[in-house]
Scaffold this motif. Structure first.
Motif, short mmCIF file in Angstrom:
data_model
loop_
_atom_site.label_atom_id
_atom_site.label_comp_id
_atom_site.label_asym_id
_atom_site.label_seq_id
_atom_site.Cartn_x
_atom_site.Cartn_y
_atom_site.Cartn_z
N THR A 174 0.85 -1.18 0.00
CA THR A 174 0.00 0.00 0.00
C THR A 174 0.89 1.23 0.00
O THR A 174 1.84 1.31 0.78
CB THR A 174 -0.90 0.02 1.25
OG1 THR A 174 -1.68 -1.16 1.27
CG2 THR A 174 -1.81 1.22 1.26
N THR A 192 -8.06 8.88 10.47
CA THR A 192 -6.89 8.97 9.60
C THR A 192 -7.30 9.09 8.14
O THR A 192 -6.71 9.87 7.39
CB THR A 192 -5.97 7.76 9.81
OG1 THR A 192 -5.65 7.65 11.19
CG2 THR A 192 -4.70 7.88 8.99
N ARG A 193 -8.31 8.33 7.73
CA ARG A 193 -8.80 8.42 6.35
C ARG A 193 -9.30 9.81 6.02
O ARG A 193 -9.01 10.34 4.95
CB ARG A 193 -9.90 7.38 6.10
CG ARG A 193 -9.40 5.98 5.95
CD ARG A 193 -10.44 5.05 5.37
NE ARG A 193 -11.72 5.06 6.04
CZ ARG A 193 -12.10 4.17 6.96
NH1 ARG A 193 -11.29 3.20 7.31
NH2 ARG A 193 -13.29 4.25 7.51
N SER A 194 -10.06 10.42 6.93
CA SER A 194 -10.56 11.76 6.65
C SER A 194 -9.43 12.78 6.64
O SER A 194 -9.43 13.71 5.84
CB SER A 194 -11.65 12.15 7.64
OG SER A 194 -11.12 12.43 8.91
N PHE A 214 -6.62 2.07 7.49
CA PHE A 214 -6.48 3.24 8.35
C PHE A 214 -7.79 3.48 9.09
O PHE A 214 -8.86 3.14 8.61
CB PHE A 214 -6.13 4.46 7.49
CG PHE A 214 -4.87 4.31 6.70
CD1 PHE A 214 -3.64 4.57 7.26
CD2 PHE A 214 -4.92 3.87 5.38
CE1 PHE A 214 -2.48 4.41 6.53
CE2 PHE A 214 -3.76 3.72 4.64
CZ PHE A 214 -2.53 3.99 5.22
N SER A 215 -7.69 4.11 10.25
CA SER A 215 -8.89 4.43 11.03
C SER A 215 -9.71 5.49 10.29
O SER A 215 -9.18 6.20 9.42
CB SER A 215 -8.49 4.93 12.41
OG SER A 215 -7.87 6.20 12.30
N PRO A 216 -10.99 5.62 10.63
CA PRO A 216 -11.81 6.64 9.96
C PRO A 216 -11.24 8.05 10.12
O PRO A 216 -11.30 8.85 9.18
CB PRO A 216 -13.17 6.51 10.65
CG PRO A 216 -13.21 5.11 11.16
CD PRO A 216 -11.80 4.76 11.51
N LEU A 255 -6.31 12.14 5.76
CA LEU A 255 -5.61 11.91 4.49
C LEU A 255 -6.38 12.52 3.33
O LEU A 255 -5.80 13.15 2.44
CB LEU A 255 -5.39 10.42 4.26
CG LEU A 255 -4.40 9.70 5.18
CD1 LEU A 255 -4.42 8.20 4.93
CD2 LEU A 255 -3.00 10.26 5.03
N ALA A 256 -7.69 12.33 3.31
CA ALA A 256 -8.52 12.88 2.23
C ALA A 256 -8.49 14.40 2.24
O ALA A 256 -8.40 15.04 1.18
CB ALA A 256 -9.95 12.38 2.35
N ILE A 268 -4.70 6.71 -1.26
CA ILE A 268 -4.20 5.40 -0.85
C ILE A 268 -4.25 4.50 -2.09
O ILE A 268 -5.32 4.29 -2.66
CB ILE A 268 -5.05 4.81 0.28
CG1 ILE A 268 -5.12 5.79 1.45
CG2 ILE A 268 -4.49 3.46 0.73
CD1 ILE A 268 -6.17 5.44 2.48
N ASP A 274 -8.56 1.20 1.79
CA ASP A 274 -8.58 2.38 2.65
C ASP A 274 -8.97 2.05 4.09
O ASP A 274 -8.77 2.87 4.98
CB ASP A 274 -9.50 3.45 2.07
CG ASP A 274 -10.93 2.98 1.92
OD1 ASP A 274 -11.14 1.76 1.85
OD2 ASP A 274 -11.83 3.84 1.85
N HIS A 275 -9.45 0.84 4.35
CA HIS A 275 -9.81 0.46 5.71
C HIS A 275 -8.61 -0.01 6.53
O HIS A 275 -8.78 -0.43 7.67
CB HIS A 275 -10.90 -0.61 5.69
CG HIS A 275 -12.21 -0.08 5.18
ND1 HIS A 275 -12.98 0.79 5.90
CD2 HIS A 275 -12.85 -0.26 4.01
CE1 HIS A 275 -14.05 1.11 5.21
NE2 HIS A 275 -14.00 0.49 4.04
#
Length: 169
Positions: free
Chosen positions: A31, A121-123, A117-119, A125-126, A132, A114-115
């Motif tokens: 990844t 962390t995903r937000s 990463f925690s929610p 990053l976005a 990702i 994308d899972h």
């Protein structure tokens, strides 16, 4: 009966080789994080390599189990495939199922990339414009899975054809 490499078909060797390649791919980047903005990309380059490019061992079960299953199936086919009773008893079909399950697990892992990463962390990053993406290991592992699945299909079909020829005579 002792192990004889002469009794192993090219399809079985291909299955073992695909399993070895798939497990080797686990150690490559599985990844990757990448940014569209130049300043964010430079910030990513300053982070430790393990945070930006992750191998399969650090990402989760869906990432590493498929390649390990391919290797175990390849080993079983090469070692046990020499016995006619095992081959007639369903070893090619077992290899086919194991390869199909391994490929499906890798595909599910790709959809769930994308899972890792925690929610939160995903937000984050976005919001930072960081995407990702699959790394070279993921592509190589899936390609090895496809090769093993193809070899398993060919092996199961060859056993079926041989059985049909014997039934006619």
């Amino acid at each position: 009966m002792r192990f004889s490499p002469k009794l192993v078909s090219w399809r079985e060797w291909t299955g073992l080789g695909a399993g070895i390649v798939a497990v080797a791919a686990l150690f490559l980047p599985w990844t990757n994080l990448s940014a569209t903005r130049q300043d964010v990309e430079e910030a990513l380059r300053e982070l430790p390599a393990g945070d930006v490019a992750r191998n399969a061992w650090t990402t989760g079960f869906l990432e590493w189990f498929g390649p390990v299953l391919l290797l175990l199936a390849g080993i079983a086919v090469v070692l046990v495939g020499q016995y006619r009773t095992a081959r007639v008893g369903g070893l090619p079909q077992l290899w086919l199922i194991a390869s199909a399950v391994a490929v499906l697990l890798m595909i599910f892992g790709w959809f769930a990339i994308d899972h890792e990463f925690s929610p939160d962390t995903r937000s984050l990053l976005a919001d930072g414009g960081i995407g990702i993406y699959g790394g070279i290991g993921r592509y190589l592992g899936l390609a090895a899975g496809g090769v093993s699945l193809t070899a398993a299909v060919l092996d199961a079909r060859s056993l079926r054809r041989r059985g049909m020829r014997k039934a006619r005579y």
